[in-house]
Enzyme design. Sequence first.
Site, PDB file in Angstrom:
ATOM      1  N   GLU A  37      76.563  70.308 -40.809  1.00 50.06           N
ATOM      2  CA  GLU A  37      76.950  71.723 -40.894  1.00 50.06           C
ATOM      3  C   GLU A  37      78.398  71.904 -40.474  1.00 50.06           C
ATOM      4  OE1 GLU A  37      76.400  74.483 -42.024  1.00 50.06           O
ATOM      5  OE2 GLU A  37      74.388  75.267 -41.711  1.00 50.06           O
ATOM      6  N   ASP A  38      79.038  72.922 -41.021  1.00 55.06           N
ATOM      7  CA  ASP A  38      80.397  73.257 -40.591  1.00 55.06           C
ATOM      8  C   ASP A  38      80.369  73.943 -39.234  1.00 55.06           C
ATOM      9  OD1 ASP A  38      79.096  75.469 -41.657  1.00 55.06           O
ATOM     10  OD2 ASP A  38      80.841  76.234 -42.716  1.00 55.06           O
ATOM     11  N   GLY A  80      80.703  75.441 -46.730  1.00 56.86           N
ATOM     12  CA  GLY A  80      81.593  75.223 -45.598  1.00 56.86           C
ATOM     13  C   GLY A  80      81.799  73.797 -45.138  1.00 56.86           C
ATOM     14  N   ARG A  91      89.343  78.543 -46.742  1.00 54.24           N
ATOM     15  CA  ARG A  91      88.693  77.225 -46.678  1.00 54.24           C
ATOM     16  C   ARG A  91      89.701  76.093 -46.795  1.00 54.24           C
ATOM     17  NH1 ARG A  91      83.172  78.175 -47.056  1.00 54.24           N
ATOM     18  NH2 ARG A  91      82.504  79.794 -48.503  1.00 54.24           N
ATOM     19  N   ASP A 111      76.080  79.088 -35.451  1.00 57.47           N
ATOM     20  CA  ASP A 111      76.359  80.318 -34.715  1.00 57.47           C
ATOM     21  C   ASP A 111      75.042  80.785 -34.074  1.00 57.47           C
ATOM     22  OD1 ASP A 111      77.887  82.605 -33.996  1.00 57.47           O
ATOM     23  OD2 ASP A 111      77.397  83.630 -35.840  1.00 57.47           O
ATOM     24  N   ASP A 154      85.377  79.995 -44.154  1.00 61.09           N
ATOM     25  CA  ASP A 154      86.031  81.082 -44.867  1.00 61.09           C
ATOM     26  C   ASP A 154      85.840  82.429 -44.193  1.00 61.09           C
ATOM     27  OD1 ASP A 154      83.183  81.219 -45.583  1.00 61.09           O
ATOM     28  OD2 ASP A 154      83.822  82.779 -46.976  1.00 61.09           O
ATOM     29  N   LYS A 163      78.707  77.240 -31.529  1.00 63.30           N
ATOM     30  CA  LYS A 163      78.944  78.384 -30.646  1.00 63.30           C
ATOM     31  C   LYS A 163      77.757  78.498 -29.688  1.00 63.30           C
ATOM     32  CE  LYS A 163      81.677  81.098 -33.951  1.00 63.30           C
ATOM     33  NZ  LYS A 163      81.739  82.312 -34.793  1.00 63.30           N
ATOM     34  N   PHE A 210      85.453  84.622 -34.272  1.00 65.65           N
ATOM     35  CA  PHE A 210      85.367  84.224 -35.678  1.00 65.65           C
ATOM     36  C   PHE A 210      86.508  83.264 -36.022  1.00 65.65           C
ATOM     37  CE2 PHE A 210      85.662  84.703 -40.267  1.00 65.65           C
ATOM     38  CZ  PHE A 210      84.335  84.570 -40.620  1.00 65.65           C
TER      39      PHE A 210
HETATM   40  P1  IMP Z   1      74.077  81.090 -38.187  1.00 67.03           P
HETATM   41  O1  IMP Z   1      72.977  81.135 -39.187  1.00 67.03           O
HETATM   42  O2  IMP Z   1      74.209  82.377 -37.423  1.00 67.03           O
HETATM   43  O3  IMP Z   1      74.032  79.886 -37.268  1.00 67.03           O
HETATM   44  O4  IMP Z   1      75.443  81.065 -38.944  1.00 67.03           O
HETATM   45  C1  IMP Z   1      75.757  80.070 -39.786  1.00 67.03           C
HETATM   46  C2  IMP Z   1      76.707  80.511 -40.877  1.00 67.03           C
HETATM   47  O5  IMP Z   1      77.460  81.697 -40.569  1.00 67.03           O
HETATM   48  C3  IMP Z   1      77.718  79.418 -41.050  1.00 67.03           C
HETATM   49  O6  IMP Z   1      77.239  78.427 -41.907  1.00 67.03           O
HETATM   50  C4  IMP Z   1      78.900  80.159 -41.594  1.00 67.03           C
HETATM   51  O7  IMP Z   1      78.768  80.303 -42.986  1.00 67.03           O
HETATM   52  C5  IMP Z   1      78.810  81.523 -40.938  1.00 67.03           C
HETATM   53  N1  IMP Z   1      79.674  81.578 -39.740  1.00 67.03           N
HETATM   54  C6  IMP Z   1      79.296  81.711 -38.458  1.00 67.03           C
HETATM   55  N2  IMP Z   1      80.345  81.750 -37.626  1.00 67.03           N
HETATM   56  C7  IMP Z   1      81.440  81.655 -38.420  1.00 67.03           C
HETATM   57  C8  IMP Z   1      82.853  81.643 -38.145  1.00 67.03           C
HETATM   58  O8  IMP Z   1      83.343  81.730 -37.010  1.00 67.03           O
HETATM   59  N3  IMP Z   1      83.660  81.533 -39.232  1.00 67.03           N
HETATM   60  C9  IMP Z   1      83.193  81.426 -40.505  1.00 67.03           C
HETATM   61  N4  IMP Z   1      81.895  81.429 -40.803  1.00 67.03           N
HETATM   62  C10 IMP Z   1      81.015  81.544 -39.763  1.00 67.03           C
HETATM   63 MG    MG Z   2      77.828  77.292 -43.569  1.00 62.69          MG
END
Ligand code: IMP
Ligand code: MG
Length: 178
Positions: A102-103, A48, A168, A106, A162, A134, A155
């Site tokens: 990081e992109d 990402g 992407r 969450d 993606d 977020k 989302f």
């Molecule tokens: P976390 O581990 O819950 O912080 O989530 C991280 C990963 O979930 C990111 O690197 C993304 O790959 C995916 N992700 C979380 N939110 C989104 C979103 O809104 N769109 C796309 N991918 C997301």
């Molecule tokens: Mg990611």
Amino acid sequence: MPNVQLHDKSFRPFINKGQINEAILKLAGKLQNDYEGKKPLFLGILNGSFLFVADLIREFEGECEVSFLRMASYEGTETTGKVNQVMGLKESLKDRHVIILEDIIDTGNTIEVLIETLKKENPKSLKVATLLFKPNAYKKLYPIDYVAISVGNEFLVGYGLDYDGLGRNLKDIYIINE
Ligand code: IMP
Ligand code: MG
């Protein structure tokens, strides 16, 4: 800008490329200020972050290195559930100033594994910079040191992000139509 359809979901324009550029420029300025003369090592997390990394480091003036890591997720045992593992670390982080790129952050599950894994390599400093954050979904206590843009829990796709492999390549960031 029109809506886009990816698989079974539709998305509407949310953050345009101009706003993304502006946020990245601001972030690059902060990093340049904080890392002057420190020759930081930027570690982008695939897939990402590839566009974010490409745009950010071109705004960072001064010496720096760039590399990429990938998270691999596999099914663990019944008790451990899904296990996340960091793949592709080739550089020595010892005594380096490391910045994870990081992109999107969450829940924070991914960044937790990254931080815990990379800390063991004894970097001189370890910070996190993310394009999107977020805050209302974030469940961890690790500080997210640099946030370009804070968003809600919806989302998002585009600019590297993606939905099941698609989206992407979109120039702008789109939000899901519920
Ligand atoms: P976390 O581990 O819950 O912080 O989530 C991280 C990963 O979930 C990111 O690197 C993304 O790959 C995916 N992700 C979380 N939110 C989104 C979103 O809104 N769109 C796309 N991918 C997301
Ligand atoms: Mg990611």
